[in-house]
Design an enzyme around this catalytic site. Sequence first.
Site, PDB file in Angstrom:
ATOM      1  N   ASN A 144      -1.678   1.913   5.641  1.00  0.00           N
ATOM      2  CA  ASN A 144      -0.847   0.806   5.168  1.00  0.00           C
ATOM      3  C   ASN A 144      -0.555  -0.073   6.366  1.00  0.00           C
ATOM      4  O   ASN A 144      -0.075   0.415   7.388  1.00  0.00           O
ATOM      5  CB  ASN A 144       0.457   1.357   4.573  1.00  0.00           C
ATOM      6  CG  ASN A 144       1.460   0.256   4.290  1.00  0.00           C
ATOM      7  OD1 ASN A 144       1.085  -0.897   4.078  1.00  0.00           O
ATOM      8  ND2 ASN A 144       2.737   0.602   4.289  1.00  0.00           N
ATOM      9  N   GLY A 145      -0.858  -1.376   6.246  1.00  0.00           N
ATOM     10  CA  GLY A 145      -0.578  -2.290   7.354  1.00  0.00           C
ATOM     11  C   GLY A 145      -1.822  -3.080   7.729  1.00  0.00           C
ATOM     12  O   GLY A 145      -2.749  -3.213   6.927  1.00  0.00           O
ATOM     13  N   ARG A 186       3.804  -0.413  -4.990  1.00  0.00           N
ATOM     14  CA  ARG A 186       3.558  -0.941  -3.646  1.00  0.00           C
ATOM     15  C   ARG A 186       2.241  -1.700  -3.541  1.00  0.00           C
ATOM     16  O   ARG A 186       1.980  -2.361  -2.543  1.00  0.00           O
ATOM     17  CB  ARG A 186       3.542   0.204  -2.623  1.00  0.00           C
ATOM     18  CG  ARG A 186       4.875   0.876  -2.444  1.00  0.00           C
ATOM     19  CD  ARG A 186       4.761   1.955  -1.410  1.00  0.00           C
ATOM     20  NE  ARG A 186       4.736   1.419  -0.071  1.00  0.00           N
ATOM     21  CZ  ARG A 186       5.786   1.391   0.745  1.00  0.00           C
ATOM     22  NH1 ARG A 186       6.925   1.882   0.375  1.00  0.00           N
ATOM     23  NH2 ARG A 186       5.690   0.886   1.949  1.00  0.00           N
ATOM     24  N   LYS A 195      11.689 -15.761 -10.642  1.00  0.00           N
ATOM     25  CA  LYS A 195      11.480 -14.669 -11.612  1.00  0.00           C
ATOM     26  C   LYS A 195      10.417 -15.077 -12.626  1.00  0.00           C
ATOM     27  O   LYS A 195       9.499 -14.328 -12.924  1.00  0.00           O
ATOM     28  CB  LYS A 195      12.775 -14.398 -12.360  1.00  0.00           C
ATOM     29  CG  LYS A 195      13.688 -13.291 -12.222  1.00  0.00           C
ATOM     30  CD  LYS A 195      13.533 -12.074 -11.463  1.00  0.00           C
ATOM     31  CE  LYS A 195      12.795 -12.058 -10.164  1.00  0.00           C
ATOM     32  NZ  LYS A 195      13.576 -11.719  -9.002  1.00  0.00           N
ATOM     33  N   GLU A 208       6.786 -15.428 -11.087  1.00  0.00           N
ATOM     34  CA  GLU A 208       6.100 -14.223 -10.607  1.00  0.00           C
ATOM     35  C   GLU A 208       5.651 -13.289 -11.730  1.00  0.00           C
ATOM     36  O   GLU A 208       4.663 -12.585 -11.583  1.00  0.00           O
ATOM     37  CB  GLU A 208       6.910 -13.479  -9.544  1.00  0.00           C
ATOM     38  CG  GLU A 208       8.109 -12.701 -10.003  1.00  0.00           C
ATOM     39  CD  GLU A 208       8.764 -11.920  -8.847  1.00  0.00           C
ATOM     40  OE1 GLU A 208       9.977 -11.739  -8.895  1.00  0.00           O
ATOM     41  OE2 GLU A 208       8.057 -11.483  -7.928  1.00  0.00           O
ATOM     42  N   LYS A 268       5.505  -4.593  -4.303  1.00  0.00           N
ATOM     43  CA  LYS A 268       6.958  -4.495  -4.225  1.00  0.00           C
ATOM     44  C   LYS A 268       7.483  -4.632  -2.797  1.00  0.00           C
ATOM     45  O   LYS A 268       8.432  -5.339  -2.548  1.00  0.00           O
ATOM     46  CB  LYS A 268       7.384  -3.139  -4.815  1.00  0.00           C
ATOM     47  CG  LYS A 268       8.872  -2.906  -4.854  1.00  0.00           C
ATOM     48  CD  LYS A 268       9.523  -3.706  -5.950  1.00  0.00           C
ATOM     49  CE  LYS A 268      11.021  -3.530  -5.982  1.00  0.00           C
ATOM     50  NZ  LYS A 268      11.671  -4.622  -6.721  1.00  0.00           N
ATOM     51  N   GLU A 326      16.326 -18.673  -8.139  1.00  0.00           N
ATOM     52  CA  GLU A 326      15.999 -17.286  -8.477  1.00  0.00           C
ATOM     53  C   GLU A 326      15.373 -17.227  -9.883  1.00  0.00           C
ATOM     54  O   GLU A 326      14.411 -16.485 -10.115  1.00  0.00           O
ATOM     55  CB  GLU A 326      17.266 -16.413  -8.385  1.00  0.00           C
ATOM     56  CG  GLU A 326      17.173 -15.013  -8.974  1.00  0.00           C
ATOM     57  CD  GLU A 326      16.122 -14.117  -8.340  1.00  0.00           C
ATOM     58  OE1 GLU A 326      15.467 -14.529  -7.368  1.00  0.00           O
ATOM     59  OE2 GLU A 326      15.925 -13.009  -8.859  1.00  0.00           O
ATOM     60  N   HIS A 375      15.710 -37.951  -7.330  1.00  0.00           N
ATOM     61  CA  HIS A 375      15.047 -38.378  -6.092  1.00  0.00           C
ATOM     62  C   HIS A 375      13.558 -38.046  -6.107  1.00  0.00           C
ATOM     63  O   HIS A 375      12.920 -38.006  -5.069  1.00  0.00           O
ATOM     64  CB  HIS A 375      15.741 -37.744  -4.881  1.00  0.00           C
ATOM     65  CG  HIS A 375      17.170 -38.162  -4.757  1.00  0.00           C
ATOM     66  ND1 HIS A 375      17.550 -39.426  -4.373  1.00  0.00           N
ATOM     67  CD2 HIS A 375      18.323 -37.490  -5.021  1.00  0.00           C
ATOM     68  CE1 HIS A 375      18.874 -39.525  -4.386  1.00  0.00           C
ATOM     69  NE2 HIS A 375      19.361 -38.357  -4.787  1.00  0.00           N
ATOM     70  N   CYS A 401       0.840  -1.187   0.000  1.00  0.00           N
ATOM     71  CA  CYS A 401       0.000   0.000   0.000  1.00  0.00           C
ATOM     72  C   CYS A 401       0.884   1.249   0.000  1.00  0.00           C
ATOM     73  O   CYS A 401       1.867   1.326   0.741  1.00  0.00           O
ATOM     74  CB  CYS A 401      -0.955   0.103   1.178  1.00  0.00           C
ATOM     75  SG  CYS A 401      -2.154  -1.214   1.261  1.00  0.00           S
ATOM     76  N   TRP A 447      -2.803  -2.699  -1.693  1.00  0.00           N
ATOM     77  CA  TRP A 447      -2.560  -4.145  -1.822  1.00  0.00           C
ATOM     78  C   TRP A 447      -3.461  -4.774  -0.768  1.00  0.00           C
ATOM     79  O   TRP A 447      -3.277  -4.563   0.435  1.00  0.00           O
ATOM     80  CB  TRP A 447      -1.092  -4.482  -1.558  1.00  0.00           C
ATOM     81  CG  TRP A 447      -0.773  -5.919  -1.830  1.00  0.00           C
ATOM     82  CD1 TRP A 447      -0.490  -6.477  -3.046  1.00  0.00           C
ATOM     83  CD2 TRP A 447      -0.719  -6.984  -0.877  1.00  0.00           C
ATOM     84  NE1 TRP A 447      -0.260  -7.831  -2.902  1.00  0.00           N
ATOM     85  CE2 TRP A 447      -0.390  -8.175  -1.585  1.00  0.00           C
ATOM     86  CE3 TRP A 447      -0.909  -7.078   0.499  1.00  0.00           C
ATOM     87  CZ2 TRP A 447      -0.250  -9.414  -0.965  1.00  0.00           C
ATOM     88  CZ3 TRP A 447      -0.774  -8.320   1.118  1.00  0.00           C
ATOM     89  CH2 TRP A 447      -0.447  -9.465   0.385  1.00  0.00           C
TER      90      TRP A 447
HETATM   91  O1  M6R Z   1      12.593  -5.671  -0.287  1.00  0.00           O
HETATM   92  P1  M6R Z   1      13.029  -7.079  -0.037  1.00  0.00           P
HETATM   93  O2  M6R Z   1      14.314  -7.406  -0.715  1.00  0.00           O
HETATM   94  O3  M6R Z   1      13.076  -7.420   1.420  1.00  0.00           O
HETATM   95  O4  M6R Z   1      11.917  -7.992  -0.698  1.00  0.00           O
HETATM   96  C1  M6R Z   1      11.972  -9.382  -0.554  1.00  0.00           C
HETATM   97  C2  M6R Z   1      10.996 -10.061  -1.481  1.00  0.00           C
HETATM   98  O5  M6R Z   1       9.692  -9.649  -1.211  1.00  0.00           O
HETATM   99  C3  M6R Z   1      11.320  -9.768  -2.945  1.00  0.00           C
HETATM  100  O6  M6R Z   1      12.623 -10.144  -3.268  1.00  0.00           O
HETATM  101  C4  M6R Z   1      10.343 -10.529  -3.862  1.00  0.00           C
HETATM  102  O7  M6R Z   1      10.539 -11.902  -3.731  1.00  0.00           O
HETATM  103  C5  M6R Z   1      10.499 -10.082  -5.315  1.00  0.00           C
HETATM  104  N1  M6R Z   1       9.207  -9.878  -5.901  1.00  0.00           N
HETATM  105  C6  M6R Z   1      11.235 -11.070  -6.147  1.00  0.00           C
HETATM  106  O8  M6R Z   1      11.372 -10.655  -7.461  1.00  0.00           O
END
Ligand code: M6R
Length: 604
Positions: free
Chosen positions: A98-99, A27, A483, A486, A599, A479, A502, A2, A74
């Site tokens: 926010n929260g 956000r 990527k 998401e 984000k 990773e 396995h 948010c 969000w």
């Molecule tokens: O701001 P941060 O690095 O703490 O965020 C951690 C994760 O939320 C962030 O890396 C998330 O997994 C991304 N969307 C990955 O691309």
Amino acid sequence: MCGIVGILGNSSAVPRMMDSLKRLEYRGYDSAGVATVAGGSLDRRRAPGKLSALGDVLASNPLEGNSGIGHTRWATHGEPTINNAHPHMTERVAIVHNGIIENFKALKDELKAAGINFEGDTDTEVVARLMTRYLDDGLPPRAAFQETLGRLEGAFALCVLVAGEDNLMFGAREGSPLVIGLGDGENYLGSDAMALAGLSNQLIYMEEGDWVELTRDQYQIYSAANEPVDRTVSFSQVAATMIDKGNHRHFMQKEIYEQPTVVAQALGRYLDPIGGVVKLPDLSFNLAAVPKITLVACGTSFYAAQVARYWIEQIARVPVDVDIASEFRYRDPVYADGGLAIFISQSGETMDTLSALRHAKAAGQHIASIVNVTGSTMARESDLVMPIHAGPEVGVASTKAFTCQLAVLAAFTIKLASAKGEIDDTQVADYVAELEHAPALMAKILNADQQIETIAQDIAGARDILFVGRGIYYPIAMEGALKLKEISYIHAEGYAAGELKHGPIALIDENVPVIGIAPKGGLSEKTVSNLQEIMARKGKVVLFSDDEVPPADMYAHVAMPTAGDLISPILYALPVQLLAYYAAVEKGTDVDMPRNLAKSVTVE
Ligand code: M6R
């Protein structure tokens, strides 16, 4: 999570708030809304969906007023409908939040029992109705806000307008960040420096429990104990122009392609190539005496931590624990006396990571953070802050923050290994020289992106894709999978290549592409054998490697430059980012704002 902005200004607030919300949309983008107070009357506009939908609403139904609050959401409590969109408003107050208000149910029951009706399902509406009740009881605005805060449990950043008060705004911070921006005859509130980038560069980061009363000319901050307090004014280096896509189609694309520049920038802060040494900020503890390191992070930052474990254990010979932040404190970790806990976070605000940091701090660990946002809560609560200097990262999928985190972690590893006496000055200088070479090799990989784009287009129709690697490339495989899933919504998993037999190998058939990450040397022969096992089962293998003679019958081989062991993981992050990016473009998904995500994850 948010985005919040508040403006007590001297010109129409809505266009300025919309400009700010554009920079905050990363956000959360489930709904958006703005409210103003003009001539004492509150009014608002809201819309479910992206900010552009709110823009349409405002175009047909404008909103006047120089004082306003805005929000991008969000969703936590309640679906992303118009009724659940912020600002939440009564005839007396308008509130953005926010929260999470954890005790909202009890408060709502109490208010309902007093005959108060609700229009939506959010926890935030409870705050608006509670404060209204205190105002109705005859409390003046400041006292009503203070009473309201006293009733709230949970994590929140709030921004409040009051009917009849064109020159008044309240803000509060408890668990979720809130920043005050100071202007010339104007004052502002925002979730972060990005929110205020076009408005002010004089910022005050509110501390836990702080609340503030603002007018255009003045502000007074109060502590959780309701005592007036002074907080430091800092100068923000985030300019509105830095938050711009330039000629790129997406922020993610821009952020991928600017990695050689920002990694060079980050390395420039930590390496002295002439002296062949690593420079760290001043330390309040003795690095040589650290018996153990704990690395904690979420998502992409967690994979950076996993890469760093290999470096730290292999080069500095210091034992490392790596934890996902949301699990960390619940496993009741055993800390080593005098241990160093390092928290890695692009935003520096991720609630899970922040809570883990506080847990380690309470246990007496030395606390370091590796963050992109230097004014963030994690940075402010750490003994040692190692900024990654990546510049604002807007795409929800983290790219340049990852490679900059790795660059900083590599520099830290060299320093630690040297402090521990595990490497001598010549080896330090060799590692420094190797790291200095990374940006040029990164540029080379990005210049040869055409082949990856074609492969991505070919595999974008797959239902499942596996990424495999061994050793330090196993976290790069994970990773890559993160990527891809998401932003393209293709189901993907990252596996240690040797683990496939396995169980996961049962998934393999001609429809499942498998991405192998196997630079020459080390464990590459073993990884390639694992890939042969996949090909024997008709799996479609794409290999990223600098091996000039890759196995026959592969679906594709992407030739990578040969590099030293320290920088290779940084380089191999790029092709997996490109693959995900181009697969998402091929599928037509919303690359920068993928569904259900935000984000900065400031709720647990
Ligand atoms: O701001 P941060 O690095 O703490 O965020 C951690 C994760 O939320 C962030 O890396 C998330 O997994 C991304 N969307 C990955 O691309």
